[in-house]
Design a protein around this motif. Sequence first.
Motif, PDB file in Angstrom:
ATOM      1  N   ALA A 180      -1.216   9.287   1.326  1.00  0.00           N
ATOM      2  CA  ALA A 180      -2.594   8.522   1.110  1.00  0.00           C
ATOM      3  C   ALA A 180      -3.483   9.035   2.431  1.00  0.00           C
ATOM      4  O   ALA A 180      -3.066   9.502   3.218  1.00  0.00           O
ATOM      5  CB  ALA A 180      -2.373   7.018   1.718  1.00  0.00           C
ATOM      6  N   ASP A 181      -5.008   8.791   2.037  1.00  0.00           N
ATOM      7  CA  ASP A 181      -5.689   9.632   2.933  1.00  0.00           C
ATOM      8  C   ASP A 181      -5.690   8.962   4.313  1.00  0.00           C
ATOM      9  O   ASP A 181      -6.009   9.629   5.172  1.00  0.00           O
ATOM     10  CB  ASP A 181      -7.156   9.138   2.231  1.00  0.00           C
ATOM     11  CG  ASP A 181      -7.199  10.188   0.877  1.00  0.00           C
ATOM     12  OD1 ASP A 181      -8.426   9.734   0.288  1.00  0.00           O
ATOM     13  OD2 ASP A 181      -6.640  11.039   0.856  1.00  0.00           O
ATOM     14  N   SER A 182      -5.396   7.554   4.447  1.00  0.00           N
ATOM     15  CA  SER A 182      -5.297   7.167   5.692  1.00  0.00           C
ATOM     16  C   SER A 182      -4.231   7.506   6.575  1.00  0.00           C
ATOM     17  O   SER A 182      -4.424   7.378   7.865  1.00  0.00           O
ATOM     18  CB  SER A 182      -5.247   5.604   5.659  1.00  0.00           C
ATOM     19  OG  SER A 182      -3.873   5.147   4.868  1.00  0.00           O
ATOM     20  N   VAL A 183      -3.354   8.316   6.014  1.00  0.00           N
ATOM     21  CA  VAL A 183      -2.059   8.562   6.903  1.00  0.00           C
ATOM     22  C   VAL A 183      -2.045  10.311   6.943  1.00  0.00           C
ATOM     23  O   VAL A 183      -1.322  10.742   7.597  1.00  0.00           O
ATOM     24  CB  VAL A 183      -0.741   8.076   6.633  1.00  0.00           C
ATOM     25  CG1 VAL A 183      -0.924   6.536   6.571  1.00  0.00           C
ATOM     26  CG2 VAL A 183      -0.261   8.776   5.152  1.00  0.00           C
TER      27      VAL A 183
ATOM     28  N   GLU B  92       0.785  -1.130  -0.139  1.00  0.00           N
ATOM     29  CA  GLU B  92      -0.040   0.135  -0.122  1.00  0.00           C
ATOM     30  C   GLU B  92       0.705   1.283   0.186  1.00  0.00           C
ATOM     31  O   GLU B  92       2.029   1.346   0.738  1.00  0.00           O
ATOM     32  CB  GLU B  92      -0.766  -0.146   1.369  1.00  0.00           C
ATOM     33  CG  GLU B  92      -1.637   1.104   1.348  1.00  0.00           C
ATOM     34  CD  GLU B  92      -2.506   1.455   2.712  1.00  0.00           C
ATOM     35  OE1 GLU B  92      -3.412   1.855   2.892  1.00  0.00           O
ATOM     36  OE2 GLU B  92      -2.136   0.633   3.782  1.00  0.00           O
TER      37      GLU B  92
ATOM     38  N   LYS C 151      -1.840   4.087  14.716  1.00  0.00           N
ATOM     39  CA  LYS C 151      -3.008   3.476  15.111  1.00  0.00           C
ATOM     40  C   LYS C 151      -2.612   1.864  14.927  1.00  0.00           C
ATOM     41  O   LYS C 151      -1.741   1.737  14.053  1.00  0.00           O
ATOM     42  CB  LYS C 151      -4.299   3.743  14.187  1.00  0.00           C
ATOM     43  CG  LYS C 151      -4.686   5.121  14.292  1.00  0.00           C
ATOM     44  CD  LYS C 151      -5.890   5.686  13.128  1.00  0.00           C
ATOM     45  CE  LYS C 151      -6.053   6.953  13.151  1.00  0.00           C
ATOM     46  NZ  LYS C 151      -7.093   7.397  12.153  1.00  0.00           N
TER      47      LYS C 151
ATOM     48  N   GLU D 108      -4.097  -0.125  13.132  1.00  0.00           N
ATOM     49  CA  GLU D 108      -4.088  -0.395  11.947  1.00  0.00           C
ATOM     50  C   GLU D 108      -2.902   0.097  10.862  1.00  0.00           C
ATOM     51  O   GLU D 108      -2.929  -0.157   9.661  1.00  0.00           O
ATOM     52  CB  GLU D 108      -5.322   0.061  10.980  1.00  0.00           C
ATOM     53  CG  GLU D 108      -5.708   1.578  11.396  1.00  0.00           C
ATOM     54  CD  GLU D 108      -6.674   1.772  12.448  1.00  0.00           C
ATOM     55  OE1 GLU D 108      -7.600   2.573  12.465  1.00  0.00           O
ATOM     56  OE2 GLU D 108      -6.377   1.220  13.407  1.00  0.00           O
ATOM     57  N   ASP D 109      -2.197   0.731  11.430  1.00  0.00           N
ATOM     58  CA  ASP D 109      -0.939   1.151  10.920  1.00  0.00           C
ATOM     59  C   ASP D 109       0.149   0.078  10.858  1.00  0.00           C
ATOM     60  O   ASP D 109       1.331  -0.021  10.315  1.00  0.00           O
ATOM     61  CB  ASP D 109       0.013   2.527  11.656  1.00  0.00           C
ATOM     62  CG  ASP D 109      -1.245   3.686  11.249  1.00  0.00           C
ATOM     63  OD1 ASP D 109      -1.528   3.886  10.265  1.00  0.00           O
ATOM     64  OD2 ASP D 109      -1.175   4.480  12.333  1.00  0.00           O
TER      65      ASP D 109
END
Length: 130
Positions: free
Chosen positions: A61-64, A46, A87, A89-90
């Motif tokens: 990335a939007d998630s970070v 990813e 988090k 999920e990281d």
Amino acid sequence: QVQLVESGGGLVQAGGSLRLSCAASDRTFRNYRMGWFRQAPGKEREFVAAINRSGFITNYADSVKGRFTISRDNGKITAYLQMNSLKPEDTAVYYCAADRAPLSSQPGVLGRVPSEYDYWGQGTQVTVSP
């Protein structure tokens, strides 16, 4: 062959911070687009972040976004990934990568495609506990 060596991974409690480093073996680092990717077990690699040669253009990335910061020091031939507010999920193996001949790109699309990169580091494990 250009070598990239990541360091700085480890075990961190949720909400904590960690800084990853990626040291390059060649002075031509100054001409590379640099990127960070991650891969969790059972998932595809990813995109995380990228930075252009000068360091003036970045992409996330939007998630970070808002939590991670990519930077580079061309004098030290090193790229960095500062990770805050981590988090669970990281959790993943994080890889740095170098594109030695990047094509021009607009912010928002820069450095997202793994196949564009020529060199990859060995990866460093980041584990975030709940």
